[in-house]
Design a protein around this motif. Sequence first.
Motif, short mmCIF file in Angstrom:
data_model
loop_
_atom_site.label_atom_id
_atom_site.label_comp_id
_atom_site.label_asym_id
_atom_site.label_seq_id
_atom_site.Cartn_x
_atom_site.Cartn_y
_atom_site.Cartn_z
N GLN A 24 0.82 -1.21 0.00
CA GLN A 24 0.00 0.00 0.00
C GLN A 24 0.85 1.26 0.00
O GLN A 24 0.35 2.34 -0.30
CB GLN A 24 -0.93 -0.01 1.22
N ASP A 25 2.14 1.14 0.38
CA ASP A 25 3.01 2.31 0.41
C ASP A 25 3.55 2.67 -0.96
O ASP A 25 4.08 3.77 -1.17
CB ASP A 25 4.19 2.05 1.35
N ALA A 26 3.44 1.76 -1.92
CA ALA A 26 4.01 1.99 -3.24
C ALA A 26 3.07 2.87 -4.07
O ALA A 26 1.92 3.09 -3.73
CB ALA A 26 4.23 0.66 -3.94
N ALA A 27 3.59 3.36 -5.19
CA ALA A 27 2.76 4.17 -6.09
C ALA A 27 1.67 3.30 -6.69
O ALA A 27 1.90 2.14 -7.02
CB ALA A 27 3.63 4.75 -7.20
N PRO A 28 0.46 3.82 -6.80
CA PRO A 28 -0.65 3.00 -7.31
C PRO A 28 -0.47 2.69 -8.79
O PRO A 28 0.03 3.51 -9.55
CB PRO A 28 -1.87 3.91 -7.10
N PRO A 29 -0.85 1.47 -9.20
CA PRO A 29 -0.79 1.15 -10.62
C PRO A 29 -1.84 1.93 -11.38
O PRO A 29 -2.87 2.33 -10.83
CB PRO A 29 -1.08 -0.36 -10.65
N ALA A 30 -1.58 2.17 -12.63
CA ALA A 30 -2.55 2.89 -13.45
C ALA A 30 -3.77 2.02 -13.67
O ALA A 30 -3.69 0.79 -13.70
CB ALA A 30 -1.91 3.26 -14.79
N GLU A 31 -4.92 2.66 -13.83
CA GLU A 31 -6.13 1.91 -14.15
C GLU A 31 -5.94 1.23 -15.50
O GLU A 31 -5.44 1.84 -16.45
CB GLU A 31 -7.33 2.86 -14.20
N PRO A 32 -6.31 -0.02 -15.62
CA PRO A 32 -6.08 -0.76 -16.86
C PRO A 32 -6.93 -0.23 -18.00
O PRO A 32 -8.02 0.29 -17.79
CB PRO A 32 -6.48 -2.19 -16.50
N PRO A 33 -6.42 -0.35 -19.23
CA PRO A 33 -7.17 0.17 -20.39
C PRO A 33 -8.26 -0.80 -20.84
O PRO A 33 -8.00 -1.96 -21.14
CB PRO A 33 -6.08 0.31 -21.47
N PHE A 34 -9.48 -0.31 -20.90
CA PHE A 34 -10.63 -1.06 -21.41
C PHE A 34 -11.40 -0.20 -22.39
O PHE A 34 -11.40 1.03 -22.28
CB PHE A 34 -11.56 -1.48 -20.27
N THR A 35 -12.08 -0.84 -23.34
CA THR A 35 -12.90 -0.14 -24.32
C THR A 35 -14.34 -0.64 -24.22
O THR A 35 -14.57 -1.86 -24.22
CB THR A 35 -12.39 -0.38 -25.75
N SER A 36 -15.28 0.28 -24.15
CA SER A 36 -16.69 -0.09 -24.07
C SER A 36 -17.16 -0.68 -25.41
O SER A 36 -16.88 -0.13 -26.47
CB SER A 36 -17.54 1.14 -23.72
N ILE A 37 -17.87 -1.81 -25.34
CA ILE A 37 -18.33 -2.52 -26.52
C ILE A 37 -19.84 -2.36 -26.68
O ILE A 37 -20.59 -2.56 -25.73
CB ILE A 37 -17.98 -4.02 -26.42
N GLN A 38 -20.29 -1.96 -27.86
CA GLN A 38 -21.71 -1.83 -28.20
C GLN A 38 -22.51 -1.09 -27.12
O GLN A 38 -23.56 -1.57 -26.66
CB GLN A 38 -22.32 -3.21 -28.46
N PRO A 39 -22.04 0.08 -26.68
CA PRO A 39 -22.73 0.77 -25.59
C PRO A 39 -24.18 1.14 -25.92
O PRO A 39 -25.04 1.11 -25.04
CB PRO A 39 -21.88 2.03 -25.36
N GLY A 40 -24.47 1.43 -27.16
CA GLY A 40 -25.84 1.75 -27.53
C GLY A 40 -26.78 0.57 -27.40
O GLY A 40 -27.93 0.71 -26.97
N ASP A 41 -26.29 -0.62 -27.76
CA ASP A 41 -27.12 -1.82 -27.69
C ASP A 41 -27.36 -2.28 -26.26
O ASP A 41 -28.39 -2.88 -25.95
CB ASP A 41 -26.45 -2.96 -28.47
N PHE A 42 -26.39 -2.01 -25.38
CA PHE A 42 -26.44 -2.56 -24.03
C PHE A 42 -26.96 -1.58 -22.98
O PHE A 42 -27.07 -1.96 -21.81
CB PHE A 42 -25.05 -3.03 -23.61
N GLN A 361 -14.80 4.92 -16.37
CA GLN A 361 -15.86 4.38 -17.21
C GLN A 361 -16.31 3.01 -16.73
O GLN A 361 -17.43 2.57 -17.04
CB GLN A 361 -15.39 4.28 -18.66
N LEU A 362 -15.46 2.30 -15.96
CA LEU A 362 -15.81 0.99 -15.46
C LEU A 362 -16.71 1.06 -14.23
O LEU A 362 -17.32 0.05 -13.86
CB LEU A 362 -14.55 0.20 -15.09
N ASN A 363 -16.80 2.22 -13.61
CA ASN A 363 -17.58 2.36 -12.38
C ASN A 363 -19.06 2.53 -12.73
O ASN A 363 -19.65 3.59 -12.56
CB ASN A 363 -17.08 3.56 -11.57
N VAL A 364 -19.67 1.46 -13.22
CA VAL A 364 -21.05 1.55 -13.71
C VAL A 364 -21.95 0.44 -13.16
O VAL A 364 -23.13 0.38 -13.51
CB VAL A 364 -21.10 1.49 -15.26
N GLY A 365 -21.44 -0.44 -12.31
CA GLY A 365 -22.21 -1.60 -11.89
C GLY A 365 -22.78 -1.47 -10.49
O GLY A 365 -22.14 -0.90 -9.60
N ASP A 366 -23.97 -2.02 -10.29
CA ASP A 366 -24.53 -2.12 -8.94
C ASP A 366 -25.13 -3.50 -8.69
O ASP A 366 -25.70 -3.75 -7.63
CB ASP A 366 -25.57 -1.03 -8.67
#
Length: 502
Positions: A24-42, A361-366
Amino acid sequence: MPSLNRTLCHILPLMLLCQPATAQDAAPPAEPPFTSIQPGDFAIAGSLSNSWADFDNDGDLDLVVSLKGGDIRLYRNDNGTFVNVGPELGLPTSGPEMRGVAWGDYDGDGWIDLLGGATMPGEQSLVFRNEGGRKFTNVAPELGLTIPNRSARQTSWVDYDNDGDLDVYAANRIGPNSLYRNDKGKFVQVLAGTGVSDSRPTVGACWFDYNRDGFLDVFLANQSGAADALWRNNGDGSFTDVAPELGLDNPGRSKEEGGVGCAVGDYDNDGYLDLFVPNYGVNALYHNNGDGTFTNIAKEMGVGIDNHAVGAVWGDYDNDGYLDLYVTSYHGPRDQQQPRDSLFHNEAGKGFRQVLAETSQLNVGDHGVQWVDYDRDGALDLSVMRGYTSQGGHFLFHNDLDRAAARRSLSVTLLDAKGRFTRMGAEVRLYDKAGKILATRQLSTGDGYNSENAAPLHFGLKTMDAVKVEVTWMSRKGRKIQTLPNVDPAKYAGKSLVIRER
């Protein structure tokens, strides 16, 4: 990270948690790269649970989603593009809400079937028999699986008696749970009113062989202040709740607190299956001490946060060889709930770090969440559900891990001796050439919030060196081991190593 007390330092010496310098004392890793797929359909409100399986046996995984209003959407995976084929194949577009979805080949015909658990007690659960990938037919009444008087949460296809066919366990939010034995394709309730037919308000249920006797036991995450349970499968048709003696019951919670889900995974690669429990309240991470006991180390490991957590699932999203953890959660008043999700990066088994910003963008789930490699590129993609408010959706994010890192993985598919997907709860371990254990996975018996996949197991790898693959099958004679030496992961790029039980 806070210092561990002497008890934990004694229990977990191999985890190096007692060092003065911590992850926890180390520098935080970068958020991983993700791409949203078919956002209009879903982008469809009221998305609850999601589960993955290859329903048409074409070699790739398809997606089913349960929605408020009774719609069960089945998205066929057409080379990475998803097309809703549910209506034309006989799945409902409206009607009783199915709170959860679970895949399993109950009739052993080689075509994966689908169970939907009804949310309201006056409604019936649905079991859709897969007619050769061309049609689904509800056969719940003739099977004996309408499961009345239930507010469904987790439903699992699982072979609790090791007789070779899939039984059904149905968690109930408002009354007793129920266990149905598969008798030649018909289902008969067993242990009604006793034992594993627990009357506490259960939401999550995870089956795993915690004591290594060859029979799957079941952990229950219970709501409304009730204590949790671990029902030990005694192998003779009976079960015993051992949660209090093992410290897994989490007693003393308020009526507003309780367990919501559970997820089984070997986060520290010691060969023993650990258990994460997302709670309304403080989350729990039970480390398996390897002797049939557990220690809750959630706070020390950085995942014991106080939240309104719902779903959780393990997956090695960066292929570094360690299981990471995604947890869906929410905050805010009724009808105004907002997601507050966590992606906990596993710091080589020594601790976890939250890498998800609230603005991500990943913070969308409940509700539901699953890791899945839908395009078979070797990197785990993310499927997340949002059920609250009009902003809901079933979101799919492609993992944009660089190609070399994505290929540093191994996919393993487990089938029974006849080539059917019926061995939920079986375990796979990888070893290096020196015999050192690298990782453990278990075929899902339920996680991610009221869902059960029929999907390959994913292993991220530090190197592409050959490995020994060891499968542990559950049987009436105990744990049965099957090994494959000198497996070259590179030979399985873009596909899965398929292992049939011998």
